[in-house]
Structures are given as structure tokens and as C-alpha cells.
Design an enzyme around this catalytic site. Structure first.
Site, PDB file in Angstrom:
ATOM      1  N   HIS A 131     -17.207 -23.729  64.472  1.00 45.04           N
ATOM      2  CA  HIS A 131     -16.140 -24.476  65.152  1.00 45.04           C
ATOM      3  C   HIS A 131     -15.729 -23.736  66.440  1.00 45.04           C
ATOM      4  O   HIS A 131     -15.555 -24.359  67.486  1.00 45.04           O
ATOM      5  CB  HIS A 131     -14.878 -24.555  64.271  1.00 45.04           C
ATOM      6  CG  HIS A 131     -15.019 -25.326  63.002  1.00 45.04           C
ATOM      7  ND1 HIS A 131     -14.659 -24.821  61.782  1.00 45.04           N
ATOM      8  CD2 HIS A 131     -15.472 -26.584  62.755  1.00 45.04           C
ATOM      9  CE1 HIS A 131     -14.866 -25.729  60.834  1.00 45.04           C
ATOM     10  NE2 HIS A 131     -15.376 -26.807  61.391  1.00 45.04           N
TER      11      HIS A 131
ATOM     12  N   LYS B 154      -9.997 -35.502  50.925  1.00 43.37           N
ATOM     13  CA  LYS B 154     -10.523 -34.173  50.582  1.00 43.37           C
ATOM     14  C   LYS B 154      -9.447 -33.331  49.900  1.00 43.37           C
ATOM     15  O   LYS B 154      -8.256 -33.559  50.113  1.00 43.37           O
ATOM     16  CB  LYS B 154     -10.981 -33.447  51.850  1.00 43.37           C
ATOM     17  CG  LYS B 154     -12.244 -34.010  52.448  1.00 43.37           C
ATOM     18  CD  LYS B 154     -12.785 -33.123  53.557  1.00 43.37           C
ATOM     19  CE  LYS B 154     -14.124 -33.652  54.074  1.00 43.37           C
ATOM     20  NZ  LYS B 154     -14.624 -32.861  55.204  1.00 43.37           N
TER      21      LYS B 154
ATOM     22  N   ARG C 182     -24.531 -30.542  64.027  1.00 42.79           N
ATOM     23  CA  ARG C 182     -25.377 -29.415  63.631  1.00 42.79           C
ATOM     24  C   ARG C 182     -26.827 -29.844  63.490  1.00 42.79           C
ATOM     25  O   ARG C 182     -27.722 -29.293  64.077  1.00 42.79           O
ATOM     26  CB  ARG C 182     -24.888 -28.815  62.311  1.00 42.79           C
ATOM     27  CG  ARG C 182     -23.630 -28.006  62.458  1.00 42.79           C
ATOM     28  CD  ARG C 182     -22.999 -27.750  61.136  1.00 42.79           C
ATOM     29  NE  ARG C 182     -22.679 -29.004  60.474  1.00 42.79           N
ATOM     30  CZ  ARG C 182     -21.892 -29.120  59.421  1.00 42.79           C
ATOM     31  NH1 ARG C 182     -21.362 -28.062  58.900  1.00 42.79           N
ATOM     32  NH2 ARG C 182     -21.639 -30.294  58.892  1.00 42.79           N
TER      33      ARG C 182
ATOM     34  N   SER D 295     -17.875 -25.157  56.589  1.00 43.19           N
ATOM     35  CA  SER D 295     -16.788 -24.502  55.847  1.00 43.19           C
ATOM     36  C   SER D 295     -17.117 -24.495  54.361  1.00 43.19           C
ATOM     37  O   SER D 295     -16.881 -23.499  53.669  1.00 43.19           O
ATOM     38  CB  SER D 295     -15.458 -25.236  56.073  1.00 43.19           C
ATOM     39  OG  SER D 295     -15.085 -25.173  57.418  1.00 43.19           O
TER      40      SER D 295
HETATM   41  O1  PNS Z   1     -14.067 -31.789  59.569  1.00 42.73           O
HETATM   42  P1  PNS Z   1     -14.234 -33.177  59.029  1.00 42.73           P
HETATM   43  O2  PNS Z   1     -13.662 -33.282  57.627  1.00 42.73           O
HETATM   44  O3  PNS Z   1     -15.650 -33.664  59.108  1.00 42.73           O
HETATM   45  O4  PNS Z   1     -13.361 -34.145  59.961  1.00 42.73           O
HETATM   46  C1  PNS Z   1     -13.311 -35.537  59.719  1.00 42.73           C
HETATM   47  C2  PNS Z   1     -12.190 -36.165  60.575  1.00 42.73           C
HETATM   48  C3  PNS Z   1     -10.883 -35.473  60.294  1.00 42.73           C
HETATM   49  C4  PNS Z   1     -12.529 -36.006  62.040  1.00 42.73           C
HETATM   50  C5  PNS Z   1     -12.102 -37.681  60.194  1.00 42.73           C
HETATM   51  O5  PNS Z   1     -11.962 -37.799  58.813  1.00 42.73           O
HETATM   52  C6  PNS Z   1     -10.956 -38.394  60.889  1.00 42.73           C
HETATM   53  O6  PNS Z   1     -11.056 -38.715  62.055  1.00 42.73           O
HETATM   54  N1  PNS Z   1      -9.831 -38.574  60.172  1.00 42.73           N
HETATM   55  C7  PNS Z   1      -8.648 -39.216  60.694  1.00 42.73           C
HETATM   56  C8  PNS Z   1      -8.448 -40.624  60.096  1.00 42.73           C
HETATM   57  C9  PNS Z   1      -9.262 -41.656  60.880  1.00 42.73           C
HETATM   58  O7  PNS Z   1      -9.050 -41.904  62.043  1.00 42.73           O
HETATM   59  N2  PNS Z   1     -10.244 -42.240  60.175  1.00 42.73           N
HETATM   60  C10 PNS Z   1     -11.145 -43.226  60.757  1.00 42.73           C
HETATM   61  C11 PNS Z   1     -12.357 -42.547  61.369  1.00 42.73           C
HETATM   62  S1  PNS Z   1     -13.535 -43.713  61.887  1.00 42.73           S
END
Ligand code: PNS
Length: 160
Positions: free
Chosen positions: A17, A41, A90, A128
Site C-alpha cells: 500500500h 469484512k 497486483r 494484508s
Molecule cells: O482493501 P479492499 O478491502 O479491497 O477495499 C475495498 C473497498 C473499500 C475499496 C470497497 O469495498 C469500497 O469501495 N467500499 C465502499 C462501499 C462502496 O462504495 N461499494 C460499492 C463499490 S462498487
């Protein structure tokens, strides 16, 4: 001002990150690293802890801000006056899910662009969750997380 959001769970922030954040900070006037609550999560660190750890790691980066959010990412980006969402990629395995999210975010708000940044080769294997598994099983995580948070991660893994 050209502002980008770098969203994620950051449970906790890894060197992968950090690599994406440093490179993004050279491109944008301001980068907001946004910790998502993500109710799907079960994180090891609370949202407050994840935000604090990031703030410690990023404190010397003047154009990087740390925040957390709940709700839709595009709504958060709009509220912060950011027109770009940065996502790290990645491997090909990340692509399908990230592509789906990028298209969904575009459908929700077409004024916000998703920009994919390739993670550096040396972190292409790092996540992570994999770092936590290695740590729990007694492996060395020293090169996987920033020095500033290594002891916090080790302590948390011991309790988990
Ligand atoms: O590190 P991660 O868990 O891969 O991040 C995922 C994240 C937080 C970027 C994604 O879950 C997100 O954008 N969450 C916010 C809620 C939202 O907008 N959901 C619709 C996405 S299309």
C-alpha cells in the site's frame, strides 16, 4: 487542486500500500487515504486503529491525508472534491473484481475516474491477509509492513 482518493480496508497498511501511496503522491496535489468501514469484512484492527496506524506511517508526507468513511465510495469522493479513485493492481487475479468495481463506480457517478496503478514487482505477492497469516504462523513479517507499525501488528497477532 487535483485530489485523488486511495480507498481500502488497510487491515493493516502494508509496504505494498505504502508503495502505491508514495507514487500517487508524486502525481496528485493531494491524496486522501480513506479507510473503509466495509461491513462485509471482519477486520483485525478497528477502523480507528487502522486510521491511526496509517497516520503514523504517513505523517511526514505533506500532501497525504488519512481519513475513514462509511457508505458509498463515490459519495465520499464527491464530498471530498476528488475526481479520481486510485486502486493498486497486483496480478491478473485482482483485475476482474477491480474492473467490476470500477465500472459500478462509474455507473454510480460518471464524473469520477478510477485509475489503476501497478504495484511494484517486489510487492506483487503481498496482501494484508497473507501477511497476517504468515505472522500468525510465526513467519517473519518485518519486510512486509512499515517499520513504524511492526510492533503493533505483532502484538495484535499475538492476541488474535
Ligand atoms: O482493501 P479492499 O478491502 O479491497 O477495499 C475495498 C473497498 C473499500 C475499496 C470497497 O469495498 C469500497 O469501495 N467500499 C465502499 C462501499 C462502496 O462504495 N461499494 C460499492 C463499490 S462498487
Amino acid at each position: 487542486m487535483n485530489t485523488a482518493i486511495y480507498p481500502g480496508s488497510f487491515d493493516p497498511v502494508t509496504n505494498g500500500h505504502l508503495d502505491v501511496i508514495k507514487r500517487s503522491a508524486k502525481i496528485f496535489d493531494k491524496v486522501i487515504v480513506a479507510v473503509a468501514k466495509n461491513p462485509t469484512k471482519t477486520p483485525m484492527f478497528t477502523i480507528e486503529e487502522r486510521t491511526k496506524l496509517l497516520s503514523r506511517v504517513l505523517k511526514s508526507m505533506d500532501n497525504v491525508e488519512v481519513d475513514h468513511f462509511d457508505g458509498l465510495l463515490v459519495d465520499y469522493a464527491k464530498a471530498k472534491d476528488a475526481s479520481v479513485i486510485i486502486k493498486g493492481l497486483r496480478a491478473i487475479s485482482d483485475f476482474e473484481y477491480e474492473f467490476q468495481m470500477a465500472l459500478m463506480n462509474r455507473k454510480l457517478d460518471s464524473s469520477i475516474e478510477t485509475l489503476f496503478m501497478m504495484t511494484s514487482y517486489k510487492y506483487s505477492f503481498l496482501s494484508s491477509s497473507m501477511m497476517k497469516e504468515i505472522g500468525r504462523l510465526g513467519g517473519c513479517i518485518g519486510e512486509l509492513v512499515p517499520d513504524e507499525i511492526l510492533e503493533d501488528v505483532k502484538a495484535k497477532l499475538k492476541d488474535a
